[in-house]
Motif scaffolding. Structure first.
Motif, mmCIF file in Angstrom:
data_model
loop_
_atom_site.group_PDB
_atom_site.id
_atom_site.type_symbol
_atom_site.label_atom_id
_atom_site.label_comp_id
_atom_site.label_asym_id
_atom_site.label_seq_id
_atom_site.Cartn_x
_atom_site.Cartn_y
_atom_site.Cartn_z
ATOM 1 N N GLY A 18 0.812 -1.212 0.000
ATOM 2 C CA GLY A 18 0.000 0.000 0.000
ATOM 3 C C GLY A 18 0.843 1.258 0.000
ATOM 4 O O GLY A 18 0.525 2.231 -0.696
ATOM 5 N N LEU A 19 1.914 1.243 0.756
ATOM 6 C CA LEU A 19 2.813 2.398 0.777
ATOM 7 C C LEU A 19 3.453 2.608 -0.588
ATOM 8 O O LEU A 19 3.562 3.741 -1.067
ATOM 9 C CB LEU A 19 3.894 2.211 1.851
ATOM 10 C CG LEU A 19 3.403 2.324 3.286
ATOM 11 C CD1 LEU A 19 4.478 1.848 4.255
ATOM 12 C CD2 LEU A 19 2.983 3.761 3.595
ATOM 13 N N ARG A 20 3.866 1.528 -1.214
ATOM 14 C CA ARG A 20 4.477 1.653 -2.548
ATOM 15 C C ARG A 20 3.480 2.171 -3.571
ATOM 16 O O ARG A 20 3.843 2.974 -4.437
ATOM 17 C CB ARG A 20 5.084 0.319 -2.958
ATOM 18 C CG ARG A 20 6.340 0.023 -2.166
ATOM 19 C CD ARG A 20 6.987 -1.268 -2.551
ATOM 20 N NE ARG A 20 8.293 -1.370 -1.883
ATOM 21 C CZ ARG A 20 8.907 -2.503 -1.653
ATOM 22 N NH1 ARG A 20 8.383 -3.657 -2.046
ATOM 23 N NH2 ARG A 20 10.075 -2.502 -1.040
ATOM 24 N N ARG A 21 2.224 1.735 -3.474
ATOM 25 C CA ARG A 21 1.200 2.258 -4.387
ATOM 26 C C ARG A 21 1.021 3.765 -4.213
ATOM 27 O O ARG A 21 0.664 4.469 -5.148
ATOM 28 C CB ARG A 21 -0.136 1.551 -4.163
ATOM 29 C CG ARG A 21 -0.245 0.214 -4.852
ATOM 30 C CD ARG A 21 -1.664 -0.322 -4.871
ATOM 31 N NE ARG A 21 -2.249 -0.501 -3.560
ATOM 32 C CZ ARG A 21 -2.061 -1.573 -2.779
ATOM 33 N NH1 ARG A 21 -1.286 -2.554 -3.180
ATOM 34 N NH2 ARG A 21 -2.641 -1.644 -1.597
ATOM 35 N N ARG A 22 1.274 4.253 -3.013
ATOM 36 C CA ARG A 22 1.169 5.691 -2.734
ATOM 37 C C ARG A 22 2.472 6.436 -3.034
ATOM 38 O O ARG A 22 2.581 7.618 -2.756
ATOM 39 C CB ARG A 22 0.766 5.910 -1.282
ATOM 40 C CG ARG A 22 -0.673 5.534 -1.018
ATOM 41 C CD ARG A 22 -0.973 5.670 0.469
ATOM 42 N NE ARG A 22 -2.384 5.608 0.719
ATOM 43 C CZ ARG A 22 -3.145 6.653 1.022
ATOM 44 N NH1 ARG A 22 -2.619 7.851 1.131
ATOM 45 N NH2 ARG A 22 -4.429 6.500 1.228
ATOM 46 N N GLY A 23 3.462 5.737 -3.547
ATOM 47 C CA GLY A 23 4.711 6.384 -3.940
ATOM 48 C C GLY A 23 5.775 6.457 -2.867
ATOM 49 O O GLY A 23 6.778 7.152 -3.028
ATOM 50 N N ALA A 24 5.585 5.732 -1.761
ATOM 51 C CA ALA A 24 6.570 5.771 -0.675
ATOM 52 C C ALA A 24 7.857 5.068 -1.087
ATOM 53 O O ALA A 24 7.838 4.058 -1.801
ATOM 54 C CB ALA A 24 6.008 5.108 0.582
ATOM 55 N N VAL A 90 -1.501 2.235 6.401
ATOM 56 C CA VAL A 90 -0.949 2.780 5.149
ATOM 57 C C VAL A 90 -1.168 4.282 5.085
ATOM 58 O O VAL A 90 -0.224 5.044 4.810
ATOM 59 C CB VAL A 90 -1.574 2.075 3.925
ATOM 60 C CG1 VAL A 90 -1.183 2.787 2.631
ATOM 61 C CG2 VAL A 90 -1.148 0.613 3.869
ATOM 62 N N ARG A 91 -2.392 4.715 5.342
ATOM 63 C CA ARG A 91 -2.687 6.157 5.274
ATOM 64 C C ARG A 91 -1.857 6.954 6.276
ATOM 65 O O ARG A 91 -1.289 7.998 5.939
ATOM 66 C CB ARG A 91 -4.177 6.413 5.514
ATOM 67 C CG ARG A 91 -5.050 6.185 4.290
ATOM 68 C CD ARG A 91 -6.497 6.587 4.535
ATOM 69 N NE ARG A 91 -7.150 5.728 5.521
ATOM 70 C CZ ARG A 91 -7.644 4.520 5.257
ATOM 71 N NH1 ARG A 91 -7.555 4.032 4.043
ATOM 72 N NH2 ARG A 91 -8.232 3.815 6.197
ATOM 73 N N ALA A 94 1.905 6.926 5.249
ATOM 74 C CA ALA A 94 2.093 7.766 4.060
ATOM 75 C C ALA A 94 1.964 9.248 4.419
ATOM 76 O O ALA A 94 2.746 10.073 3.936
ATOM 77 C CB ALA A 94 1.086 7.383 2.976
ATOM 78 N N ASP A 95 0.999 9.580 5.269
ATOM 79 C CA ASP A 95 0.847 10.973 5.704
ATOM 80 C C ASP A 95 2.087 11.443 6.464
ATOM 81 O O ASP A 95 2.575 12.555 6.241
ATOM 82 C CB ASP A 95 -0.393 11.140 6.592
ATOM 83 C CG ASP A 95 -1.694 11.060 5.815
ATOM 84 O OD1 ASP A 95 -1.672 11.093 4.565
ATOM 85 O OD2 ASP A 95 -2.752 10.942 6.480
ATOM 86 N N ASP A 98 4.880 12.135 4.157
ATOM 87 C CA ASP A 98 4.687 13.400 3.430
ATOM 88 C C ASP A 98 4.908 14.626 4.312
ATOM 89 O O ASP A 98 5.430 15.625 3.865
ATOM 90 C CB ASP A 98 3.270 13.473 2.856
ATOM 91 C CG ASP A 98 3.102 12.660 1.587
ATOM 92 O OD1 ASP A 98 4.104 12.380 0.915
ATOM 93 O OD2 ASP A 98 1.950 12.304 1.275
#
Length: 113
Positions: A18-24, A90-91, A94-95, A98
């Motif tokens: 999930g993190l990779r899908r968000r670009g992490a 994941v959220r 990821a937050d 960012d």
């Protein structure tokens, strides 16, 4: 994302995906051939790679606390609380990646979520 992440072996693979899908920018203990390595060795790897350690292993709280007592710097820990749903983890991670700069996380432990 400002933070680079290092996921130890206890982080659910769905969180990493999930993190990779968000670009992490995240690497795992398995990718670094460190499955089964001690907590101290995992922390050393995070320090060497200058990556915030992502974990659900409570032992890292003691490792981080001991390092703080000794005045040793580490890139930080994002600790996933028990029973945190995958999507929430994941959220939240990821937050954090960012929002925080590496200097914000240095020597700190943040709880997820």
């Amino acid at each position: 994302m400002a933070l680079k992440l290092y996921a130890d072996e206890c982080v659910d693979g769905r969180v990493v995906a999930g993190l990779r899908r968000r670009g992490a920018d995240v690497v795992t203990a398995g990718e670094r051939n460190l499955l089964g390595a001690s907590d101290e060795r995992q922390m050393e790897e995070a320090i060497t790679l200058v990556r915030v350690l992502v974990t659900a292993d409570q032992d890292f709280l003691a490792v981080a606390a001991e390092m703080g007592r000794r005045g040793q710097q580490f890139p930080g820990v994002l600790f996933i609380k028990e029973r945190t749903p995958i999507g929430d983890a994941v959220r939240s991670i990821a937050d954090a990646a960012d929002l925080f700069d590496p200097s914000d996380m240095a020597g700190d432990v943040e709880w997820i979520p």
